[in-house]
Design a protein around this motif. Structure first.
Motif: not given
Length: 121
Positions: A96-121
């Motif tokens: 399952d993959i969701s995509f949105m503008p980074t400014s709209e991305l609100v992380i509600r999950a208690p756990y996550y792992k960053t896999l790609i980060s091209k900027t500090e956003n």
């Protein structure tokens, strides 16, 4: 992570890394928290650069998964700015993959792992 899911994650991540429209990628859900089992899917959230046409990202991802030919794609539209795909493979694994503008991305999950980060956003 089972070998099949790790392969699917690597292939998907590598493709998204090369997409100019993608700013970052998160793994969320049970696989990020370590509470997954062999039936757990891959849950991904992708942030897109501002000004990116979401429909372009949507179409590009559909084409990417359609070329694999061993899956069924269910297209999702959560809102005007949040789109997604559920990809079901013949072997029972899924993404399952969701995509949105980074400014709209609100992380509600208690756990996550960053896999790609091209900027500090």
């Amino acid at each position: 992570m089972e070998a099949r899911h790790q392969h699917l994650l690597n292939v998907t991540k590598d493709y998204l890394q090369r997409m100019d429209e993608i700013e970052g990628l998160l793994l969320i859900g049970s696989r990020a928290s370590g509470s997954n089992d062999m039936y757990s899917d891959l849950d991904l959230m992708a942030g897109c650069f501002e000004g990116t046409t979401m429909n372009c990202v949507y179409e590009t991802l559909c084409e990417f998964f359609e070329k694999r030919r061993d899956c069924y794609i269910k297209e999702r539209k959560w809102s005007q700015d949040v789109l997604g795909l559920s990809v079901y493979y013949k072997d029972g694994s899924s993404i399952d993959i969701s995509f949105m503008p980074t400014s709209e991305l609100v992380i509600r999950a208690p756990y996550y792992k960053t896999l790609i980060s091209k900027t500090e956003n």
